[in-house]
Motif scaffolding. Structure first.
Motif, PDB file in Angstrom:
ATOM      1  N   ALA A  65       1.191   6.538   1.492  1.00  0.00           N
ATOM      2  CA  ALA A  65      -0.245   6.231   1.406  1.00  0.00           C
ATOM      3  C   ALA A  65      -1.001   7.412   0.806  1.00  0.00           C
ATOM      4  N   LYS A  66      -0.656   8.613   1.234  1.00  0.00           N
ATOM      5  CA  LYS A  66      -1.345   9.813   0.757  1.00  0.00           C
ATOM      6  C   LYS A  66      -1.050  10.119  -0.710  1.00  0.00           C
ATOM      7  N   LYS A  67       0.082   9.662  -1.214  1.00  0.00           N
ATOM      8  CA  LYS A  67       0.501   9.957  -2.595  1.00  0.00           C
ATOM      9  C   LYS A  67       0.310   8.780  -3.549  1.00  0.00           C
ATOM     10  N   THR A  68      -0.391   7.753  -3.121  1.00  0.00           N
ATOM     11  CA  THR A  68      -0.509   6.543  -3.937  1.00  0.00           C
ATOM     12  C   THR A  68      -1.026   6.823  -5.341  1.00  0.00           C
ATOM     13  N   SER A  69      -2.040   7.657  -5.473  1.00  0.00           N
ATOM     14  CA  SER A  69      -2.607   7.902  -6.805  1.00  0.00           C
ATOM     15  C   SER A  69      -1.627   8.638  -7.716  1.00  0.00           C
ATOM     16  N   ASP A  70      -0.613   9.279  -7.151  1.00  0.00           N
ATOM     17  CA  ASP A  70       0.428   9.912  -7.964  1.00  0.00           C
ATOM     18  C   ASP A  70       1.459   8.890  -8.442  1.00  0.00           C
ATOM     19  N   LEU A  71       1.515   7.745  -7.794  1.00  0.00           N
ATOM     20  CA  LEU A  71       2.526   6.730  -8.082  1.00  0.00           C
ATOM     21  C   LEU A  71       1.996   5.559  -8.905  1.00  0.00           C
ATOM     22  N   ILE A  72       0.751   5.171  -8.680  1.00  0.00           N
ATOM     23  CA  ILE A  72       0.144   4.020  -9.357  1.00  0.00           C
ATOM     24  C   ILE A  72      -0.797   4.559 -10.433  1.00  0.00           C
ATOM     25  N   PRO A  73      -0.537   4.285 -11.693  1.00  0.00           N
ATOM     26  CA  PRO A  73      -1.228   4.964 -12.792  1.00  0.00           C
ATOM     27  C   PRO A  73      -2.757   4.954 -12.760  1.00  0.00           C
ATOM     28  N   MET A  74      -3.421   3.854 -12.498  1.00  0.00           N
ATOM     29  CA  MET A  74      -4.889   3.811 -12.581  1.00  0.00           C
ATOM     30  C   MET A  74      -5.575   3.893 -11.216  1.00  0.00           C
ATOM     31  N   CYS A  75      -4.835   4.312 -10.219  1.00  0.00           N
ATOM     32  CA  CYS A  75      -5.343   4.376  -8.857  1.00  0.00           C
ATOM     33  C   CYS A  75      -6.120   5.680  -8.643  1.00  0.00           C
ATOM     34  N   HIS A  76      -7.300   5.581  -8.032  1.00  0.00           N
ATOM     35  CA  HIS A  76      -8.091   6.778  -7.739  1.00  0.00           C
ATOM     36  C   HIS A  76      -7.448   7.601  -6.632  1.00  0.00           C
ATOM     37  N   ASN A  77      -7.640   8.902  -6.703  1.00  0.00           N
ATOM     38  CA  ASN A  77      -7.213   9.802  -5.641  1.00  0.00           C
ATOM     39  C   ASN A  77      -8.246   9.684  -4.517  1.00  0.00           C
ATOM     40  N   ILE A  78      -7.811   9.251  -3.364  1.00  0.00           N
ATOM     41  CA  ILE A  78      -8.731   8.957  -2.258  1.00  0.00           C
ATOM     42  C   ILE A  78      -8.430   9.855  -1.072  1.00  0.00           C
ATOM     43  N   PHE A  79      -9.496  10.367  -0.444  1.00  0.00           N
ATOM     44  CA  PHE A  79      -9.338  11.103   0.803  1.00  0.00           C
ATOM     45  C   PHE A  79      -9.219  10.084   1.932  1.00  0.00           C
ATOM     46  N   LEU A  80      -8.054  10.050   2.558  1.00  0.00           N
ATOM     47  CA  LEU A  80      -7.825   9.102   3.655  1.00  0.00           C
ATOM     48  C   LEU A  80      -8.315   9.702   4.961  1.00  0.00           C
ATOM     49  N   THR A  81      -8.998   8.886   5.750  1.00  0.00           N
ATOM     50  CA  THR A  81      -9.432   9.336   7.067  1.00  0.00           C
ATOM     51  C   THR A  81      -8.471   8.882   8.157  1.00  0.00           C
ATOM     52  N   GLY A  82      -7.555   7.975   7.809  1.00  0.00           N
ATOM     53  CA  GLY A  82      -6.559   7.526   8.776  1.00  0.00           C
ATOM     54  C   GLY A  82      -5.491   6.688   8.112  1.00  0.00           C
ATOM     55  N   ALA A  83      -4.277   6.758   8.653  1.00  0.00           N
ATOM     56  CA  ALA A  83      -3.170   5.922   8.189  1.00  0.00           C
ATOM     57  C   ALA A  83      -2.215   5.738   9.359  1.00  0.00           C
ATOM     58  N   ASP A  84      -1.847   4.494   9.613  1.00  0.00           N
ATOM     59  CA  ASP A  84      -0.943   4.205  10.720  1.00  0.00           C
ATOM     60  C   ASP A  84       0.071   3.169  10.266  1.00  0.00           C
ATOM     61  N   ILE A  85       1.306   3.352  10.692  1.00  0.00           N
ATOM     62  CA  ILE A  85       2.391   2.429  10.389  1.00  0.00           C
ATOM     63  C   ILE A  85       2.972   1.965  11.721  1.00  0.00           C
ATOM     64  N   SER A  86       3.155   0.650  11.866  1.00  0.00           N
ATOM     65  CA  SER A  86       3.787   0.131  13.082  1.00  0.00           C
ATOM     66  C   SER A  86       4.890  -0.854  12.694  1.00  0.00           C
ATOM     67  N   PHE A  87       5.795  -1.075  13.632  1.00  0.00           N
ATOM     68  CA  PHE A  87       6.980  -1.889  13.380  1.00  0.00           C
ATOM     69  C   PHE A  87       7.144  -2.938  14.459  1.00  0.00           C
ATOM     70  N   ASN A  88       7.671  -4.081  14.066  1.00  0.00           N
ATOM     71  CA  ASN A  88       8.049  -5.135  14.991  1.00  0.00           C
ATOM     72  C   ASN A  88       9.516  -5.437  14.702  1.00  0.00           C
ATOM     73  N   ILE A  89      10.387  -5.107  15.651  1.00  0.00           N
ATOM     74  CA  ILE A  89      11.821  -5.303  15.449  1.00  0.00           C
ATOM     75  C   ILE A  89      12.197  -6.708  15.897  1.00  0.00           C
ATOM     76  N   LEU A  90      12.726  -7.478  14.953  1.00  0.00           N
ATOM     77  CA  LEU A  90      13.179  -8.831  15.238  1.00  0.00           C
ATOM     78  C   LEU A  90      14.707  -8.847  15.260  1.00  0.00           C
ATOM     79  N   GLU A  91      15.284 -10.013  15.409  1.00  0.00           N
ATOM     80  CA  GLU A  91      16.737 -10.131  15.515  1.00  0.00           C
ATOM     81  C   GLU A  91      17.463  -9.682  14.246  1.00  0.00           C
ATOM     82  N   ASP A  92      16.900 -10.033  13.077  1.00  0.00           N
ATOM     83  CA  ASP A  92      17.576  -9.697  11.823  1.00  0.00           C
ATOM     84  C   ASP A  92      16.636  -9.093  10.775  1.00  0.00           C
ATOM     85  N   SER A  93      15.519  -8.558  11.218  1.00  0.00           N
ATOM     86  CA  SER A  93      14.585  -7.917  10.294  1.00  0.00           C
ATOM     87  C   SER A  93      13.629  -7.007  11.061  1.00  0.00           C
ATOM     88  N   ILE A  94      12.958  -6.178  10.300  1.00  0.00           N
ATOM     89  CA  ILE A  94      11.905  -5.334  10.853  1.00  0.00           C
ATOM     90  C   ILE A  94      10.638  -5.621  10.068  1.00  0.00           C
TER      91      ILE A  94
END
Length: 157
Positions: A65-94
């Motif tokens: 998330a913090k490096k998005t503007s380095d990866l996507i050519p026309m994406c603005h460099n943005i100061f993020l105030t928060g980023a969270d990732i969560s997971f739900n583990i299922l029987e055969d996928s996450i």
């Protein structure tokens, strides 16, 4: 010397956002990685040799998330105030969910989508020694708020 102005010719350009108002912006994206049940069990039991898969994937997603503007050519460099990732583990996928926030002139949809993508790729990288059949997919924006266009909520697929 002649310069070509790419904006009016339909070619690539970065969108000008200086006239936009700063607003609180939030984007939520989801995706998943399908894998063998045995791989899921190894992740749950901490048996993947590279380490704690979900902790590392969470860090990878936030870094993405913090490096998005380095990866996507026309994406603005943005100061993020928060980023969270969560997971739900299922029987055969996450299932992976990201929530990214900022206060600024442009939205964080790309950052949320990139966070999910990098978290999934991190899981793949950490587990590929035991399961090369994993499939990453269904990455999509679920909702976003803020800015001139207001709120967007994905309708059920």
């Amino acid at each position: 010397m002649k310069f070509t102005h790419f904006n009016e010719s339909g070619r690539a350009h970065m969108v000008e956002v200086s006239e936009k108002n700063d607003t609180k912006r939030v984007a939520v994206a989801v995706g998943n990685i399908k894998m063998k049940k045995e791989t899921i069990n190894m992740i749950k039991d901490g048996l993947i040799k590279k380490g704690d898969v979900l902790s590392v994937a969470q860090i990878g997603g936030i870094m993405g998330a913090k490096k998005t503007s380095d990866l996507i050519p026309m994406c603005h460099n943005i100061f993020l105030t928060g980023a969270d990732i969560s997971f739900n583990i299922l029987e055969d996928s996450i299932e992976i969910q990201s929530e990214v926030k900022t206060v600024g002139k442009t939205g964080v949809e790309m950052e949320a989508l990139t966070a999910v993508s990098l978290a999934a790729l991190t899981i793949y990288d950490m587990c590929k020694a035991v399961d090369k059949d994993m499939v990453i997919g269904d990455i999509k924006l679920i909702r976003k708020s803020g800015g001139k266009s207001g709120e967007y909520i994905r309708k059920e697929d």
